[in-house]
Write an enzyme that holds these catalytic residues in place. Structure first.
Site, mmCIF file in Angstrom:
data_model
loop_
_atom_site.group_PDB
_atom_site.id
_atom_site.type_symbol
_atom_site.label_atom_id
_atom_site.label_comp_id
_atom_site.label_asym_id
_atom_site.label_seq_id
_atom_site.Cartn_x
_atom_site.Cartn_y
_atom_site.Cartn_z
ATOM 1 N N GLY A 33 64.833 22.953 83.360
ATOM 2 C CA GLY A 33 64.686 22.729 84.795
ATOM 3 C C GLY A 33 64.924 23.925 85.679
ATOM 4 N N LYS A 77 63.060 26.713 86.126
ATOM 5 C CA LYS A 77 61.842 27.097 86.850
ATOM 6 C C LYS A 77 61.439 26.010 87.848
ATOM 7 C CE LYS A 77 60.103 29.845 82.972
ATOM 8 N NZ LYS A 77 61.153 29.458 82.004
ATOM 9 N N CYS A 136 58.014 33.241 75.743
ATOM 10 C CA CYS A 136 59.105 34.178 75.445
ATOM 11 C C CYS A 136 58.868 34.789 74.054
ATOM 12 C CB CYS A 136 60.466 33.491 75.530
ATOM 13 S SG CYS A 136 60.619 32.028 74.497
#
Length: 455
Positions: free
Chosen positions: A171, A173, A292
């Site tokens: 949560g 972003k 990532c």
């Protein structure tokens, strides 16, 4: 040097050998030994680096393809050191200046994150737990890596827009999007993992986010569930090769199948994300794709695939730092616009390895597959191939032929007893005769009709 199986490797000796081999490879013509090829030096170097840094041979070979040798050493060394602790100020409840002063008063040593961020703070050390201060519990800040601020900055959400965060957990972003929108509009915070959504709900409540709706759906089904968004953020599941400092197990537990499995899922999710955006949006029509991971298979390859499959183009991310994405890698050639994508590395930017691409959708129509792509599509889905369509037809013809034969058998007794043919001909009209049967039987029916009329 040969080691006995029970004898542990001498890391100091290996490190020295890595350094000497690196020097030879950087000036190979002058410093190489007679009779030894470059490939032999590279194989020895890879084996030594795998032993020294504890990487699998597969992952190290992949990283050697991505980074030049001196940069590779820096990348491997950076993964041995944790990244700085960073927090994001929640501007829905406070200002960065006020938050910094409050934390300094509690014995926290901090600094602004950088000129590129207006909300980030980097924590050097603290006499109190950063995740349990009164300010944290009151929702004044969020513990968040510096690299995860970048995708939201690239997305650049506007007030009163409809935004989809397709893989939102935990949560960070989502809440950053909400504060940039000042709690206006609507954010659909979706994640396929119901357990991880608990942390999303908790963080959104703590941070005072009121414009978010939380959903638990498979992102690949999203255009069918809900679409027409102004912007979509897709932080796709990945192999995690950019966050090895957080999870050292990645060094050895990833293989080629894992990378390709991730890439396949990412392609499906990105197409779904694109399909969920409204190209005619007055303010939006944008998709931000990020991972990532540092592998090309999960980044440029996925975006290049989307460029071919949908009516989208790459646009500038709006981030004034980061390395350009690859437009060519080994034997692959990607679209030239992939240089607008951005890569972030732990050894150059002191943040987790990250990849960010921003796409603009210019048409809601889905382009038809090109001729050279059709065989691949047929191979992927055999049920749509021509053989699958044609295969049942011979059986159908055979079945039709058997129906005609049965009807003819029923017809013969009727002819002998002198019954009318009008009622007997109706079943034959409902059955489509096969070509090879019709030529033989139509003349017979004419002869039979003439004979009946003669009687």
């Amino acid at each position: 040097m040969a080691f006995l199986p029970s004898e542990p490797p001498d890391l100091h000796v290996i490190h020295q050998r890595i350094k000497s081999n690196m020097e030879v490879l950087q000036d190979f013509k002058v410093k190489r030994e007679e009779g030894r090829t470059r490939q032999e030096y590279l194989a020895l170097l890879r084996r030594d680096m795998a032993a020294y840094y504890s990487y699998s041979d597969f992952l190290l070979k992949m990283l050697m393809d991505i980074f030049p040798l001196p940069e590779l050493i820096n990348f491997l060394e950076a993964n041995e050191v944790p990244r700085p602790v960073t927090i994001r100020t929640n501007t829905l409840k406070t200002r960065r200046r006020d938050l910094a002063q409050a934390l300094i008063n509690r014995g926290v040593n901090l600094d602004p994150l950088g000129k590129w961020s207006k909300t980030g703070l980097v924590i050097y050390d603290s006499s109190v737990p950063i995740g349990a201060t009164p300010e944290y519990l009151a929702g004044h800040y969020m513990l968040q890596g510096a690299s995860s601020l970048l995708p939201v900055m690239a997305l650049a959400p506007q007030e009163n827009e409809r935004i989809l965060d397709m893989c939102c957990a935990p949560g960070g972003k989502t809440s950053y999007i909400a504060q940039l929108m000042k709690n206006t509009g609507m954010i659909l915070a979706n994640d396929s993992n119901a357990e991880r959504l608990r942390s999303v709900v908790g963080n959104l409540h703590r941070l005072g986010v009121t414009n978010a709706v939380v959903s638990n759906c498979d992102g690949r089904q999203f255009p069918k569930i809900l679409g027409g968004f102004d912007r979509v953020l897709l932080d796709a599941p990945c192999s995690g090769t950019g966050v090895i400092s957080k999870d050292p197990a990645i060094k050895t537990n990833k293989d080629e199948k894992d990378i390709l499995r991730c890439a396949h899922l990412q392609k499906e999710l990105l197409l779904s994300a694109i399909d969920s955006v409204n190209a005619t949006s007055e303010t939006g029509g944008y998709i931000v794709y990020c991972t990532c991971s540092v592998t090309v298979e999960e980044n440029e390859w996925v975006v290049d695939y989307a460029l071919k499959k949908r009516n989208v183009r790459l646009v500038a991310t709006g981030l004034d730092f980061g390395k350009e994405g690859f437009t060519r890698f080994k034997d692959r050639r990607f679209h030239p616009s992939l240089k607008t994508t951005r890569r972030f590395y732990p050894h150059t930017h002191n943040m987790d390895g990250f990849f960010i691409a921003k796409l603009k959708k210019f048409s809601n129509s889905i382009p038809k597959p090109q001729k050279d792509e059709e065989p691949a599509a047929e191979a992927a889905n055999p049920s749509t191939g021509p053989e699958a369509v044609m295969e049942p037809q011979p059986k159908k013809k055979k079945l039709e032929g058997s129906k005609i034969a049965q009807a003819q058998k029923k017809l013969q007794p009727a002819l002998k007893s002198g019954q009318s043919l009008k009622g007997q001909r109706r079943p034959l009209k409902a059955v489509r005769p096969s070509p090879h049967k019709s030529h033989a039987q139509v003349p017979n029916r004419k002869k039979q009709r003439v004979k009946q009329n003669g009687q």
